[in-house]
Structures are given as C-alpha cells and as structure tokens.
Design a protein around this motif. Structure first.
Motif, PDB file in Angstrom:
ATOM      1  N   ARG A   1      -5.551   9.061  -8.139  1.00  0.00           N
ATOM      2  CA  ARG A   1      -5.393   8.857  -6.694  1.00  0.00           C
ATOM      3  C   ARG A   1      -4.219   7.914  -6.410  1.00  0.00           C
ATOM      4  NH1 ARG A   1      -9.502   8.199  -2.502  1.00  0.00           N
ATOM      5  NH2 ARG A   1     -10.728   9.787  -3.554  1.00  0.00           N
ATOM      6  N   GLN A   2      -3.455   8.208  -5.366  1.00  0.00           N
ATOM      7  CA  GLN A   2      -2.362   7.308  -4.974  1.00  0.00           C
ATOM      8  C   GLN A   2      -2.938   5.966  -4.507  1.00  0.00           C
ATOM      9  OE1 GLN A   2      -0.264   7.170  -1.466  1.00  0.00           O
ATOM     10  NE2 GLN A   2       0.796   5.574  -2.590  1.00  0.00           N
TER      11      GLN A   2
ATOM     12  N   ARG B   1      -4.137   5.287  -1.024  1.00  0.00           N
ATOM     13  CA  ARG B   1      -5.244   6.079  -0.484  1.00  0.00           C
ATOM     14  C   ARG B   1      -6.589   5.616  -1.033  1.00  0.00           C
ATOM     15  NH1 ARG B   1      -2.075  11.313  -1.303  1.00  0.00           N
ATOM     16  NH2 ARG B   1      -0.533  11.145   0.359  1.00  0.00           N
TER      17      ARG B   1
ATOM     18  N   LYS C   1       0.816  -1.219   0.000  1.00  0.00           N
ATOM     19  CA  LYS C   1       0.000   0.000   0.000  1.00  0.00           C
ATOM     20  C   LYS C   1       0.849   1.269   0.000  1.00  0.00           C
ATOM     21  CE  LYS C   1      -3.715  -2.291   2.529  1.00  0.00           C
ATOM     22  NZ  LYS C   1      -2.977  -3.466   3.050  1.00  0.00           N
TER      23      LYS C   1
END
Ligand SMILES: Nc1ncnc2c1ncn2[C@@H]1O[C@H](COP(=O)(O)OP(=O)(O)OP(=O)(O)O)[C@@H](O)[C@H]1O
Ligand SMILES: [Mg+2]
Length: 249
Positions: A140-141, A144, A93
C-alpha cells in the motif's frame, strides 16, 4: 568491558538547543543505561521531540554533547546503532513509496552504496511488518494509510533496522486499544532482547509498565529517576503548570 560500548547507551550532557529566538532545551543532561526503557514526559512544547531529534543527530545543539554508545549521533546513525521513530505528523504523506519500501529504509545502512536489497533484507522487512500487524499492507502507498497504521509502519522501519538504541516520539498517539497493546508488547520484547529505548509519551498509564525510569522535561530536566519517583502528582503539577486540583495556574 572497556571501549565505547562500556558506558551508558545514551548520554546527554548540558544540551542547549535553540530555534532562532526559542530556547527549546536549556542545559539538559540525561543518562540511559543499556537495556533500559526510559520515558520522556512533559507538556506540549516542553522539548521532547527536540531532545529526541538531537539524540538522533537530526539537529545541531547550540551547546553540549550527545553520545550514543560512546559515539557521536552521526557515527551512531551511520552504523545503524540508533533508530528514530518520529511523531507521526512529521511524515510526508505524499511521498510516493509503498509500505515495504519505507520499512526497507531501515536496512539501508547494511545494503551498501547501491542499496540493493538482499533476501535477508526482504525477510527483515516482512518480519518487522508482521510484528506490528501490517503484513497485509506491505504494497500500500504510504499516504493511503490511517494515522495509526502509518505510526506502526515507522515502528516497523526501526525494527527492521535492529538498532541498539531506539528513540520513539509518542508512538501511542492515535493508536487504538489493540494496537497500543501490540506496540507495548513489541517494545517490551525489544528491551528483553537487550535494546535500549527512550520513548516520549502523554500516556501516563502505560508509562510505569513500560519504563522503569523516566525524565520529566520542561525545557530543562525537572526530575529524573525511577518512574514511580518521577511521575508524582507534585512533579506533574510542576511540569504541566497545574495546581494540585488540576486547574491551570
Ligand atoms: N522547527 C521549529 N522552529 C521553531 N520553533 C520550534 C520548532 N520546533 C519546535 N519549536 C519550539 O521548540 C519548543 C519545543 O518543541 P518540541 O516540539 O520539542 O516540544 P514537544 O515536547 O515535543 O511538544 P509536543 O508534546 O507538542 O509534541 C516549543 O516551544 C516549540 O514551539
Ligand atoms: Mg513532540
């Protein structure tokens, strides 16, 4: 037809995989015909992820062979023929990339050594994100996102790859009702378009609708064939170590 494409989409013969002193798979043989959806069922630790990873060429068997469309898993991966969607908890992640970049990885095998994305690669990424309902999150990363969103990003990566054999490890885990239906529809669409899928799942309600054939695994193959014949109370009792009343033996 003759040549490597004539036979099964996936053929596993006498596969044995060990992690040090753990025998995760012992003499497993399965065969999946092109254009078929095959379910993989078994209790936690029964070897589902191990089998999918071996088929994707991500770990080396101690014994036995895997053939994807007549090729070794390494050859199939190099040619982009096999796509693998990992169980979501295996994803890093903290990896500092955005959603669209993760999906673009599905195009790497087509992009040459310099990995420069062409307009058709960008278009494939957009289309894949659209199919899994994540077009809004392209920038978006990856860290996240919610677990269910991340799961769908990994599916989008495999869609962008346009693989002929797709290996999916519990793609419904953590998905809400709407996303489960959306992902099921995507998988139906893939099969209708001629792809082959192997999908591990604990969702036994979705299974008969999605997969015409199934394999029941417990380190070895306990049962394989039409899903209705494999997923029976007797076989499930055997595979999950339960007696027929549902208590653990
Ligand atoms: N990296 C590893 N090192 C050592 N043992 C492992 C490793 N990965 C899996 N195992 C063991 O191998 C066996 C099979 O694990 P695997 O992850 O394939 O099961 P699974 O059917 O996918 O389970 P789940 O339903 O929990 O995802 C288990 O006994 C597990 O503990
Ligand atoms: Mg697993």
């Amino acid at each position: 037809m003759s040549g490597p494409d004539a036979g099964p989409a996936l053929e596993v013969r006498d596969l044995t995989v060990r992690y040090r002193d753990v025998v995760a798979l012992d003499g497993v043989s399965i065969s999946v015909e092109p254009g078929q959806a095959c379910g993989l069922v078994g209790m936690n630790g029964s070897g589902k992820s191990t089998l999918l990873q071996a088929c994707a060429g991500l770990l080396r068997p101690r014994r036995g062979t895997v053939r994807v469309l007549g090729r070794t898993p390494d050859e199939a991966r190099r040619d982009g023929l096999v796509g693998y969607v990992p169980q979501v908890d295996q994803v890093d992640k903290d990896f500092p990339v955005v959603v669209a970049d993760v999906v673009l990885m599905g195009r790497y095998h087509r992009m040459g050594g310099r990995r420069r994305a062409r307009p058709e690669d960008r278009a494939a990424v957009d289309a894949a994100l659209d199919r899994v309902g994540l077009a809004d999150l392209a920038g978006r990363q990856i860290g996240r996102l919610s677990g269910g969103q991340r799961q769908r990003v990994l599916l989008a990566r495999a869609l962008a790859q346009d693989a002929r054999l797709l290996l999916l490890d519990e793609p419904f885990t953590g998905l809400d009702v709407v996303s489960t239906e959306a992902v099921t529809a995507v998988l139906h669409g893939l099969v209708a378009a001629g792809a082959t899928i192997v999908v591990s799942t604990h969702d036994l309600r979705t299974l008969p609708d999605l997969c015409r054939t199934s394999v029941l695994l417990h380190r070895t193959v306990l049962a394989a064939g039409p899903t209705a014949d494999v997923v029976t109370p007797e076989n499930l009792a055997l595979a999950f170590g339960l007696d027929r009343r549902g208590s653990v033996r």
